[in-house]
Design an enzyme around this catalytic site. Structure first.
Site, PDB file in Angstrom:
ATOM      1  N   ASP A  39      49.485 -22.550 110.516  1.00 50.61           N
ATOM      2  CA  ASP A  39      50.289 -21.329 110.598  1.00 50.61           C
ATOM      3  C   ASP A  39      51.525 -21.503 111.476  1.00 50.61           C
ATOM      4  OD1 ASP A  39      49.292 -21.298 113.198  1.00 50.61           O
ATOM      5  OD2 ASP A  39      47.990 -19.569 112.887  1.00 50.61           O
ATOM      6  N   GLY A  75      44.783 -10.885 117.723  1.00 55.65           N
ATOM      7  CA  GLY A  75      45.582  -9.764 117.259  1.00 55.65           C
ATOM      8  C   GLY A  75      45.896  -8.724 118.305  1.00 55.65           C
ATOM      9  N   SER A  88      44.629 -14.176 120.622  1.00 55.54           N
ATOM     10  CA  SER A  88      44.087 -15.305 119.864  1.00 55.54           C
ATOM     11  C   SER A  88      44.371 -16.656 120.503  1.00 55.54           C
ATOM     12  CB  SER A  88      44.651 -15.290 118.439  1.00 55.54           C
ATOM     13  OG  SER A  88      46.078 -15.328 118.463  1.00 55.54           O
ATOM     14  N   ASN A 142      51.638 -10.957 120.586  1.00 57.04           N
ATOM     15  CA  ASN A 142      51.594 -10.072 119.418  1.00 57.04           C
ATOM     16  C   ASN A 142      52.594  -8.926 119.526  1.00 57.04           C
ATOM     17  OD1 ASN A 142      49.485 -11.341 117.806  1.00 57.04           O
ATOM     18  ND2 ASN A 142      48.120 -10.797 119.485  1.00 57.04           N
ATOM     19  N   HIS A 184      49.459 -21.170 116.238  1.00 57.44           N
ATOM     20  CA  HIS A 184      48.304 -21.401 117.104  1.00 57.44           C
ATOM     21  C   HIS A 184      48.106 -22.901 117.351  1.00 57.44           C
ATOM     22  CE1 HIS A 184      47.456 -17.367 115.442  1.00 57.44           C
ATOM     23  NE2 HIS A 184      46.959 -17.154 116.649  1.00 57.44           N
TER      24      HIS A 184
END
Length: 207
Positions: free
Chosen positions: A175, A63, A26, A94, A178
């Site tokens: 979040d 992801g 991502s 991840n 990012h």
């Protein structure tokens, strides 16, 4: 009706513009941002402003672990329709966030770099760093994956994809993980010299 004339390609024609493939998760996919503000679009714009008429293709999937990226590498390359001049490998975040075994992440990244090497595709390996809450032992092992693999495969390395952005709330989305548009521009600005150097190396090998 006039006849259609076909001309042989000119051997002295200018070479095609280089193609860069950002193969990652991502972070390189531009999660949470309009396409024009994501990593690949901003990197392409920065290269062109620097006089490098490169195209940057987005190969990021939100992801993805290193194992999932490994599984899609071959069909992803086929989908490009052209052999890229450089692949930016941006993976591992991840794996780290899920606390996956470091040996598993290393094995999958190693396999990705091996595949690209066998295809004679130059690589810029973008590193990731473990979150402090995972403990010093995990952190040392995880962080060590990238320099070790870069040395093993003889590829260029950018030490930390989120350098200058990680931990700075003003440069991150809500979040906290990012990058926002400002954060992306900082990442691109810091990576740009390494990308240009890797492209020059690719051109030299091709020549």
């Amino acid at each position: 009706m006039l006849p259609v004339l076909a001309f042989a390609p000119n051997a002295d024609a200018a070479p095609r513009a280089p193609v860069i493939w950002a193969f990652g998760d991502s972070l390189s996919a531009g999660y949470g941002l309009p396409p024009a503000l994501g990593f690949t679009a901003r990197l392409e714009g920065a290269l062109r402003r620097a006089g490098v008429a490169a195209t940057v293709r987005n190969g990021g999937v939100a992801g993805d672990t290193a194992a999932q990226a490994r599984a899609r590498l071959r069909w992803g390359l086929r989908g490009l329709g052209i052999t890229p001049d450089l692949v930016i490998v941006e993976l591992g975040a991840n794996d780290m966030l899920r606390g996956l075994p470091v040996s598993q992440t290393r094995t999958n990244l190693d396999a990705i770099l091996t595949e690209l090497h066998e295809r004679r595709i130059p690589v810029l390996l973008a590193g990731m760093r473990a979150a402090p809450n995972l403990g010093p032992e995990y952190g040392r092992a995880f962080d060590g994956i990238y320099p070790a693999l870069a040395k093993k495969h003889g590829v260029a390395r950018y030490p930390f994809f989120l350098d200058g952005v990680a931990g700075n709330r003003a440069l991150l989305q809500a979040d906290g993980m990012h990058p926002n548009a400002r954060g992306v521009d900082i990442i691109v600005g810091r990576m740009l010299p390494g990308v240009r150097k890797a492209l020059r190396g690719s051109a030299a090998r091709a020549g």
